[in-house]
Scaffold this active site. Structure first.
Site, PDB file in Angstrom:
ATOM      1  N   LYS A  22     -68.907  17.827 -31.200  1.00  0.00           N
ATOM      2  CA  LYS A  22     -67.904  17.576 -30.158  1.00  0.00           C
ATOM      3  C   LYS A  22     -66.492  17.855 -30.692  1.00  0.00           C
ATOM      4  O   LYS A  22     -65.709  18.548 -30.055  1.00  0.00           O
ATOM      5  CB  LYS A  22     -67.995  16.115 -29.705  1.00  0.00           C
ATOM      6  N   ASN A  23     -66.185  17.317 -31.869  1.00  0.00           N
ATOM      7  CA  ASN A  23     -64.819  17.417 -32.386  1.00  0.00           C
ATOM      8  C   ASN A  23     -64.447  18.815 -32.851  1.00  0.00           C
ATOM      9  O   ASN A  23     -63.302  19.076 -33.193  1.00  0.00           O
ATOM     10  CB  ASN A  23     -64.594  16.407 -33.516  1.00  0.00           C
ATOM     11  N   ARG A  99     -58.085  11.787 -24.991  1.00  0.00           N
ATOM     12  CA  ARG A  99     -56.876  11.982 -25.783  1.00  0.00           C
ATOM     13  C   ARG A  99     -56.754  13.394 -26.352  1.00  0.00           C
ATOM     14  O   ARG A  99     -55.660  13.916 -26.528  1.00  0.00           O
ATOM     15  CB  ARG A  99     -56.850  10.989 -26.941  1.00  0.00           C
ATOM     16  N   CYS A 123     -55.113   3.813 -26.856  1.00  0.00           N
ATOM     17  CA  CYS A 123     -56.553   3.825 -26.625  1.00  0.00           C
ATOM     18  C   CYS A 123     -57.161   2.667 -27.381  1.00  0.00           C
ATOM     19  O   CYS A 123     -56.480   1.988 -28.148  1.00  0.00           O
ATOM     20  CB  CYS A 123     -57.178   5.147 -27.039  1.00  0.00           C
ATOM     21  N   ARG A 128     -52.513   5.246 -31.698  1.00  0.00           N
ATOM     22  CA  ARG A 128     -52.726   6.702 -31.781  1.00  0.00           C
ATOM     23  C   ARG A 128     -51.569   7.509 -31.184  1.00  0.00           C
ATOM     24  O   ARG A 128     -51.716   8.182 -30.169  1.00  0.00           O
ATOM     25  CB  ARG A 128     -54.046   7.093 -31.114  1.00  0.00           C
ATOM     26  N   PRO A 129     -50.417   7.464 -31.827  1.00  0.00           N
ATOM     27  CA  PRO A 129     -49.279   8.244 -31.313  1.00  0.00           C
ATOM     28  C   PRO A 129     -49.480   9.746 -31.508  1.00  0.00           C
ATOM     29  O   PRO A 129     -50.404  10.164 -32.199  1.00  0.00           O
ATOM     30  CB  PRO A 129     -48.106   7.746 -32.171  1.00  0.00           C
ATOM     31  N   ILE A 130     -48.588  10.543 -30.896  1.00  0.00           N
ATOM     32  CA  ILE A 130     -48.677  12.003 -31.077  1.00  0.00           C
ATOM     33  C   ILE A 130     -47.387  12.534 -31.697  1.00  0.00           C
ATOM     34  O   ILE A 130     -47.076  13.712 -31.590  1.00  0.00           O
ATOM     35  CB  ILE A 130     -48.984  12.743 -29.750  1.00  0.00           C
ATOM     36  N   ASP A 131     -46.639  11.620 -32.341  1.00  0.00           N
ATOM     37  CA  ASP A 131     -45.353  12.019 -32.914  1.00  0.00           C
ATOM     38  C   ASP A 131     -45.483  13.179 -33.906  1.00  0.00           C
ATOM     39  O   ASP A 131     -44.642  14.083 -33.938  1.00  0.00           O
ATOM     40  CB  ASP A 131     -44.671  10.814 -33.594  1.00  0.00           C
ATOM     41  N   ASP A 315     -65.312   7.800 -38.343  1.00  0.00           N
ATOM     42  CA  ASP A 315     -66.240   7.900 -37.214  1.00  0.00           C
ATOM     43  C   ASP A 315     -67.659   7.440 -37.561  1.00  0.00           C
ATOM     44  O   ASP A 315     -68.526   7.431 -36.686  1.00  0.00           O
ATOM     45  CB  ASP A 315     -66.273   9.349 -36.683  1.00  0.00           C
ATOM     46  N   VAL A 337     -57.937   4.514 -41.637  1.00  0.00           N
ATOM     47  CA  VAL A 337     -57.464   5.608 -40.777  1.00  0.00           C
ATOM     48  C   VAL A 337     -56.842   5.075 -39.483  1.00  0.00           C
ATOM     49  O   VAL A 337     -55.753   5.479 -39.084  1.00  0.00           O
ATOM     50  CB  VAL A 337     -58.609   6.603 -40.473  1.00  0.00           C
ATOM     51  N   ARG A 412     -69.833  10.174 -23.975  1.00  0.00           N
ATOM     52  CA  ARG A 412     -68.695  11.037 -24.281  1.00  0.00           C
ATOM     53  C   ARG A 412     -68.955  11.858 -25.542  1.00  0.00           C
ATOM     54  O   ARG A 412     -68.410  12.942 -25.700  1.00  0.00           O
ATOM     55  CB  ARG A 412     -67.435  10.195 -24.510  1.00  0.00           C
TER      56      ARG A 412
HETATM   57  C1  UD1 Z   1     -59.758  13.019 -34.737  1.00  0.00           C
HETATM   58  C2  UD1 Z   1     -61.144  12.885 -34.155  1.00  0.00           C
HETATM   59  C3  UD1 Z   1     -61.609  11.441 -34.217  1.00  0.00           C
HETATM   60  C4  UD1 Z   1     -61.503  10.924 -35.643  1.00  0.00           C
HETATM   61  C5  UD1 Z   1     -60.110  11.176 -36.208  1.00  0.00           C
HETATM   62  C6  UD1 Z   1     -60.004  10.822 -37.683  1.00  0.00           C
HETATM   63  C7  UD1 Z   1     -61.224  14.624 -32.481  1.00  0.00           C
HETATM   64  C8  UD1 Z   1     -61.264  14.999 -31.046  1.00  0.00           C
HETATM   65  N1  UD1 Z   1     -61.101  13.332 -32.764  1.00  0.00           N
HETATM   66  O1  UD1 Z   1     -58.878  12.244 -33.935  1.00  0.00           O
HETATM   67  O2  UD1 Z   1     -62.962  11.388 -33.775  1.00  0.00           O
HETATM   68  O3  UD1 Z   1     -61.749   9.537 -35.649  1.00  0.00           O
HETATM   69  O4  UD1 Z   1     -59.759  12.564 -36.083  1.00  0.00           O
HETATM   70  O5  UD1 Z   1     -60.940  11.513 -38.426  1.00  0.00           O
HETATM   71  O6  UD1 Z   1     -61.348  15.480 -33.348  1.00  0.00           O
HETATM   72  N2  UD1 Z   1     -51.392   9.705 -36.112  1.00  0.00           N
HETATM   73  C9  UD1 Z   1     -50.048   9.463 -35.979  1.00  0.00           C
HETATM   74  N3  UD1 Z   1     -49.295  10.375 -35.299  1.00  0.00           N
HETATM   75  C10 UD1 Z   1     -49.830  11.514 -34.766  1.00  0.00           C
HETATM   76  C11 UD1 Z   1     -51.206  11.758 -34.920  1.00  0.00           C
HETATM   77  C12 UD1 Z   1     -51.963  10.832 -35.601  1.00  0.00           C
HETATM   78  O7  UD1 Z   1     -49.541   8.447 -36.443  1.00  0.00           O
HETATM   79  O8  UD1 Z   1     -49.083  12.299 -34.163  1.00  0.00           O
HETATM   80  C13 UD1 Z   1     -52.235   8.730 -36.833  1.00  0.00           C
HETATM   81  C14 UD1 Z   1     -53.337   8.127 -35.959  1.00  0.00           C
HETATM   82  O9  UD1 Z   1     -52.856   7.049 -35.196  1.00  0.00           O
HETATM   83  C15 UD1 Z   1     -54.351   7.721 -37.002  1.00  0.00           C
HETATM   84  C16 UD1 Z   1     -54.210   8.813 -38.065  1.00  0.00           C
HETATM   85  O10 UD1 Z   1     -52.929   9.406 -37.857  1.00  0.00           O
HETATM   86  O11 UD1 Z   1     -53.997   6.474 -37.552  1.00  0.00           O
HETATM   87  C17 UD1 Z   1     -55.266   9.882 -38.031  1.00  0.00           C
HETATM   88  O12 UD1 Z   1     -55.370  10.389 -36.711  1.00  0.00           O
HETATM   89  P1  UD1 Z   1     -55.842  11.866 -36.403  1.00  0.00           P
HETATM   90  O13 UD1 Z   1     -56.440  12.451 -37.635  1.00  0.00           O
HETATM   91  O14 UD1 Z   1     -54.731  12.610 -35.776  1.00  0.00           O
HETATM   92  O15 UD1 Z   1     -56.984  11.615 -35.346  1.00  0.00           O
HETATM   93  P2  UD1 Z   1     -57.314  12.443 -34.050  1.00  0.00           P
HETATM   94  O16 UD1 Z   1     -57.005  13.884 -34.263  1.00  0.00           O
HETATM   95  O17 UD1 Z   1     -56.702  11.765 -32.875  1.00  0.00           O
END
Ligand code: UD1
Length: 432
Positions: A22-23, A99, A123, A128-131, A315, A337, A412
């Site tokens: 999926k990922n 997301r 979530c 889980r920010p996107i900054d 995961d 994480v 999902r």
């Molecule tokens: C992806 C996977 C998810 C997995 C995760 C970690 C997909 C669709 N999802 O999620 O199944 O659990 O990797 O292996 O592939 N963070 C920030 N700012 C950001 C982005 C992330 O602070 O802009 C933080 C997150 O809150 C988290 C950490 O960074 O604490 C890692 O997140 P990230 O690796 O980005 O996870 P996803 O890509 O959302």
């Protein structure tokens, strides 16, 4: 709403094959926005998240469909036909379902010089920010405005092309690395990503990008280099096997004291899990594309700490906790994480598991059968995807019946998990 009823106490035996990841499929499907033409994929898992992605791609003007339209049959081939997009806006109604929808930002910005994407919001497993995604786009020259719950992004240059840059992620982010990698493929000049995520799904995405004509190197290491090109072309690709599903199925064999072979997987992608299972006392055989767990009913508690790949995957944390809840001894499980990924703990406790959750650490005192201890079936509630899987695993060994409610979380991310477990001898039924 569907639920899963499980009668515990049946030992699993036999072979089972994993589906596509999926990922890996999600970012690759979003990467189609970078190139017009017909993109053809095989080994795409039939999951709710794939449907959500298809819906979003359609809302932008693409055609997205299964090649074999009959549901849950056929070789899992999926097609995305891309022409010039009719919309560059990903609506809240679609983004809130998943997301990972934020992954359309990089491709749209790179190809069209603008994109409007709803903020995905929080979530269940943390804020889980996107900054980091947005900072990366800014580093490539995009202007970003947050307005009315939307990210409004545009490239101010007349050329509408992003500009390559050096980006150092202060935290390893899978999605952030993917978004940036996709955006950089069509940027002017070279982009270097430092502290890049090294997950196998990053490697899979890079391979698809390269098959479209991108110039990505260094993927699978912490420094990725992308030389921007002017144009990409649709291509054909087979999605890699799902390592998290493979790991979940291996733990299903282990927790029931069974002899289970998981086929169609890349064992090397699960080194961290295999190491921990062996430390716990399991004999694991590794083939080129398979893993076998041998029966063991006297396995011992081991500690795990989740971290980015190649360390123990977050995961699989919940599923491993289910295993530790029936191991001999005490296990300390640390989640580094995500800040809030222990929702399964209270549900596992409803089954009788002896767990003390602290902030990002849980202490699990195992209840092994050979010491006359056991979990007991109960109705439980799935709260997120991997938490649901851990409850199913615990249900496989709990005495009596466990009913896992809100199973849509499971759907999902797992393709017909109950069918695969039934094949191995589990007494598990989907009910309405
Ligand atoms: C992806 C996977 C998810 C997995 C995760 C970690 C997909 C669709 N999802 O999620 O199944 O659990 O990797 O292996 O592939 N963070 C920030 N700012 C950001 C982005 C992330 O602070 O802009 C933080 C997150 O809150 C988290 C950490 O960074 O604490 C890692 O997140 P990230 O690796 O980005 O996870 P996803 O890509 O959302």
């Amino acid at each position: 709403m569907d639920k899963m009823a499980i009668k515990g106490g049946f030992t699993l035996n036999g072979s089972v094959a994993t589906s596509g990841a999926k990922n890996s499929a999600l970012p690759i499907l979003f990467s189609t926005l970078l190139a017009e033409g017909e993109h053809q994929f095989s080994n795409v898992p039939r999951l709710k998240d794939i449907d959500s992605t298809a819906e979003l791609l359609r809302s932008l003007g693409c055609e997205a469909y299964w090649k074999n339209s009959k549901e849950n049959s056929g070789p899992n081939e999926f097609v995305v036909k891309v022409e010039k997009l009719k919309s560059l806006e990903a609506h809240y109604d679609l983004v809130r379902k998943m997301r990972a929808s934020i992954l359309c930002l990089g491709p749209m910005l790179a190809k069209y010089g603008e994109a409007v994407v709803s903020l995905p919001g929080g979530c269940a497993i943390g804020t889980r920010p996107i900054d980091l995604h947005l900072d990366a786009m800014k580093a490539l020259g995009a202007e970003i405005e947050l307005k009315d719950g939307y990210v409004i992004a545009r490239v101010p240059q007349a050329s509408k092309r992003l500009k390559g840059a050096n980006v150092l992620f202060e935290k390893t982010t899978v999605g952030g690395t993917e978004n940036l990698m996709m955006a950089a493929t069509l940027a002017e000049g070279v982009t270097t990503i430092e502290n890049a995520a090294k997950e196998p799904e990053i490697v899979d995405l890079a391979r698809y990008l390269n098959s479209m004509g991108a110039k990505v190197t260094g993927y699978g290491t912490s420094v990725i280099r992308i030389e921007g090109v002017a144009k990409l072309a649709a291509s054909k690709y087979e999605i890699l096997p799902d390592r998290i599903e493979a790991g979940t199925l291996l733990i299903a064999g282990a927790i029931t004291g069974g002899d289970v072979t998981v086929e169609k997987c890349n064992p090397h992608d699960l080194d961290a899990l295999v190491t921990k299972l062996r430390e716990s006392g399991f004999k694991i055989d590794l083939g080129a594309n398979s893993m076998r767990v041998h029966p063991n009913t006297k396995f011992v508690a081991v500690d795990i700490t989740t971290a980015p790949h190649p360390l123990f995957p977050t995961d699989l944390q919940a599923q491993f906790m289910a295993l530790m809840s029936v191991a001999e001894g005490t296990s300390v499980i640390s989640e580094t994480v995500f800040e809030n990924r222990f929702m399964h703990v209270t549900e596992l406790m409803r089954l009788g598991a002896d767990i003390t959750p602290k902030t990002q650490v849980a202490v699990v005192r195992g209840k092994p059968m050979h010491q006359g201890k056991f979990l007991t079936g109960a109705p439980v509630m799935a709260t997120d995807l991997r938490a649901s899987a851990s409850l199913v695993l615990a249900g496989l060994v709990a005495h009596g019946e466990t009913v896992v409610n809100r199973i849509y979380h499971l759907d999902r991310g797992y393709e017909q998990l109950e069918v695969k477990l039934q094949k191995l001898g589990a007494q598990i039924q989907r009910a309405n």
